[in-house]
Structures are given as structure tokens and as C-alpha cells.
Design an enzyme around this catalytic site. Structure first.
Site, mmCIF file in Angstrom:
data_model
loop_
_atom_site.group_PDB
_atom_site.id
_atom_site.type_symbol
_atom_site.label_atom_id
_atom_site.label_comp_id
_atom_site.label_asym_id
_atom_site.label_seq_id
_atom_site.Cartn_x
_atom_site.Cartn_y
_atom_site.Cartn_z
ATOM 1 N N HIS A 114 40.366 29.531 34.499
ATOM 2 C CA HIS A 114 39.965 30.912 34.204
ATOM 3 C C HIS A 114 41.035 31.734 33.459
ATOM 4 O O HIS A 114 40.834 32.196 32.340
ATOM 5 C CB HIS A 114 39.649 31.645 35.508
HETATM 6 C C1 BDR Z 1 39.375 34.122 39.471
HETATM 7 O O1 BDR Z 1 39.578 34.060 40.878
HETATM 8 C C2 BDR Z 1 40.715 33.310 41.186
HETATM 9 O O2 BDR Z 1 40.403 32.348 42.128
HETATM 10 C C3 BDR Z 1 41.238 32.733 39.903
HETATM 11 O O3 BDR Z 1 42.652 32.768 39.870
HETATM 12 C C4 BDR Z 1 40.644 33.622 38.831
HETATM 13 O O4 BDR Z 1 41.486 34.717 38.548
HETATM 14 C C5 BDR Z 1 38.130 33.326 39.122
HETATM 15 O O5 BDR Z 1 37.018 33.856 39.759
#
Ligand code: BDR
Ligand code: CA
Length: 323
Positions: free
Chosen positions: A241
């Protein structure tokens, strides 16, 4: 001149790769990194950020602790994805670089006041508590922010922590509502984009081929981090992400999307934290966010791999010189 950025983050293996990408990139000037509570509590995220900076050979980076709790309600964490430390998958030494005394929210406010208006970009990789608090405390700073580039939300992909909500927005919807209502130009990297940047075997192997300690750490993190989403989605690899935020600053041409109205649901138990995205422009509400929907995923991984390889090379050189 390098673009001045503040990173607000809750590492998190994907946050770690985003921080490394930023520190590897001469186009960016990291003014400071603020720890958010999110994937794991603040007591761990501030330590994790410093471990990552030391891995990158950047103990000079100023790291601040932000808020330990969301604006309203109890903190929700994601150890089920990231492990108990938030950075499971590779062991890094306890950091020796300091945590700054100043609160992260005050650092954001002070920096925006001290730097020329319109020159500082805020990159958020976690819940929006610190930025939301800064904007609520001193609303005039909104006019001084160049842009906010954030990982959060989703529309066509639905949610990941609930059917409707993405984790970063769900943890602190009140803060997200402040940010989305601030009038600052926002670029969103939602699940619709990040679910396209999968850690396929070939991409992880390319990072493994960098070789040495650095790539062992990265591959350890990626292998650990993807297991949860691979089991959930049945995809080849997991969505990486947060590095999308930094990649956008370096190569915006990798991304495409649409300027939309995005509102945050703060009340409903069922849909709390939902980013209600008016993709089709049916509401007549003001367009407040550039909602990215597509990415050149191979271009993204080529950029990431090239930059972390260069950083790994610099680190190996520095270690050889020291011995
Ligand atoms: C987001 O949530 C976290 O688990 C990850 O680091 C990312 O920023 C994805 O939904
Ligand atoms: Ca994150």
C-alpha cells in the site's frame, strides 16, 4: 530543488518500504517523520521509524511521536497483519538515534509556519490523527500546505478492515473528516490502487537479487506481510500500500484517477470510516480529492527496486569504508 515533505506513519512493513523509498530519493527532502498510532501502538511505531532510518543510514532524520489515541474512541490496531512488533519478518537492532522532544502535532504546525507557504507536502501512511489534530488546533496552516498525499480509503474495492472501510480511515474517521474538509489539495491512494501493486514472486525476487543484508530485511518483511492478504484474497502476493504515496511524488505519471468529492462517514456503526466517493459526480458536492484508481504496477516496482538497490549500494559502500 527537492520537494519538502513530512511523513506521518505507523510502521508497518509497507510503511517501512515507503520511508526507505523516500530516503533513497534525492528529489525529496524529508523534513521530519511523525509517528502515528495505527498498525501497532505509538510506543512501537516511533521505535520502528527509527529502526528504519538507521537501516537507511539516516540517523540524522528528525523523528517525533504524535498522538497515541484517535480523536474519538479506542485505538484499533492490526497486529494480525503486521505482527506483534509491527515489523515482524526481519530483526533490526534497537535504535540509538533520539526521538525528538517536541510533540509530532506541534512539529507539523511549526514546520508549516516556518517554511515558505505552499512548499511543504504532507505524506500520510497511517491514520490521520496527527494531521487532523494539527488542522483542528491551528486551522490557518491549511493554507500553507502544498498538498496532502495519503494512503487511505477505497471505493470500488470496498474496505479491508470492514466491508465498507479501509484501515487508516477507519481507525480515526473524525480526523479523516477534518482533513477531507480542510480545503487542502488531496491526492488519495486508495485500495483501488494499492490492490493493483501486488508483491508477485517475480517482483520479490527482483528485490532479493539486490543481495546483502538490506535486501534480506526487505524480503523478510514482504514475505511476512503478504501472507495475510494472500490467504484472504487468493492473490499472487499482497498489496504493497504505502509506497504508492512516495512513488506518486517521484513519478506521478504512473497514476491516473479523477478529482471527486470524497466525504467520510463518522457516525454509522455499519459503515464507519467509509470514504463515500462521488466518482460519477452525482452529488454536486465540491471536488476535494484526487481519487487515484489505476497504476502502472510494473513501473511502480521498477522505481521501488531501482531506488532501494541504490540505497543498499550506498549502505554497503559506507560499511566497507568503516571497516
Ligand atoms: C493501510 O493499513 C495498514 O495496515 C497499512 O500499513 C496501510 O497503511 C492499508 O489499509
Ligand atoms: Ca501504514
Amino acid at each position: 530543488m527537492a520537494e519538502k515533505i513530512i511523513i506521518d506513519t505507523d510502521p508497518g512493513q509497507d510503511d517501512a518500504l515507503a520511508i526507505l523509498l523516500a530516503l533513497a530519493s534525492p528529489e525529496l527532502d524529508v523534513l521530519g517523520i511523525v509517528a502515528a498510532a495505527g498498525n501497532v501502538p505509538l510506543s512501537l511505531t516511533n521505535v520502528n521509524i527509527r529502526k528504519i532510518c538507521e537501516l537507511a543510514g539516516r540517523p540524522d532524520i528528525k523523528v517525533f511521536a504524535g498522538c497515541s489515541q484517535p480523536m474519538d474512541g479506542a485505538l484499533v490496531t492490526a497486529e494480525h497483519v503486521h505482527g506483534a512488533t509491527g515489523l515482524d519478518g526481519a530483526d533490526l537492532p534497537e535504535p540509538t538515534m533520539p526521538l525528538q522532544d517536541q510533540h509530532g502535532v506541534d512539529f507539523i504546525i511549526e514546520t508549516l509556519r516556518n517554511e515558505q507557504a505552499g512548499t511543504v507536502t504532507i505524506c500520510t501512511l497511517g491514520p490521520l490523527t496527527n494531521l487532523g489534530k494539527a488542522l483542528a488546533k491551528e486551522p490557518e496552516i491549511a493554507g500553507r500546505i502544498r498538498q496532502i498525499v495519503l494512503m487511505g480509503g477505497g471505493c470500488f474495492e470496498g474496505g479491508n478492515i470492514t466491508p465498507a472501510a479501509e484501515f487508516n480511515i477507519y481507525v480515526d474517521p473524525q480526523a479523516a473528516a477534518v482533513v477531507f474538509g480542510s480545503g487542502v489539495p488531496i491526492v488519495m491512494m486508495p485500495l483501488d490502487v494499492t490492490h493493483k501493486t501486488l508483491t508477485t514472486r517475480a517482483r520479490v525476487e527482483a528485490i532479493r537479487r539486490i543481495g546483502g543484508h538490506f535486501s534480506e530485511v526487505l524480503v523478510g518483511w514482504l514475505d511476512y506481510f503478504e501472507r495475510f492478504d494472500v490467504a484472504k484474497y487468493g492473490s499472487e502476493g499482497g498489496p504493497l500500500h504505502d509506497p504508492n504515496v512516495i512513488a506518486y511524488l517521484l513519478k506521478p505519471e504512473l497514476y491516473s484517477g479523477r478529482l471527486c468529492n470524497v466525504e467520510i462517514e463518522t457516525e454509522s456503526e455499519l459503515t464507519k470510516g467509509m470514504t463515500v466517493t462521488d466518482w460519477w459526480g452525482v452529488s454536486g458536492r465540491p471536488k476535494n480529492a484526487m481519487f487515484m484508481r489505476d497504476v502502472d504496477a510494473d513501473g511502480f516496482y521498477a522505481l521501488l527496486t531501482e531506488r532501494v538497490a541504490a540505497l543498499a549500494g550506498r549502505q554497503a559502500g559506507a560499511r566497507a569504508e568503516a571497516t
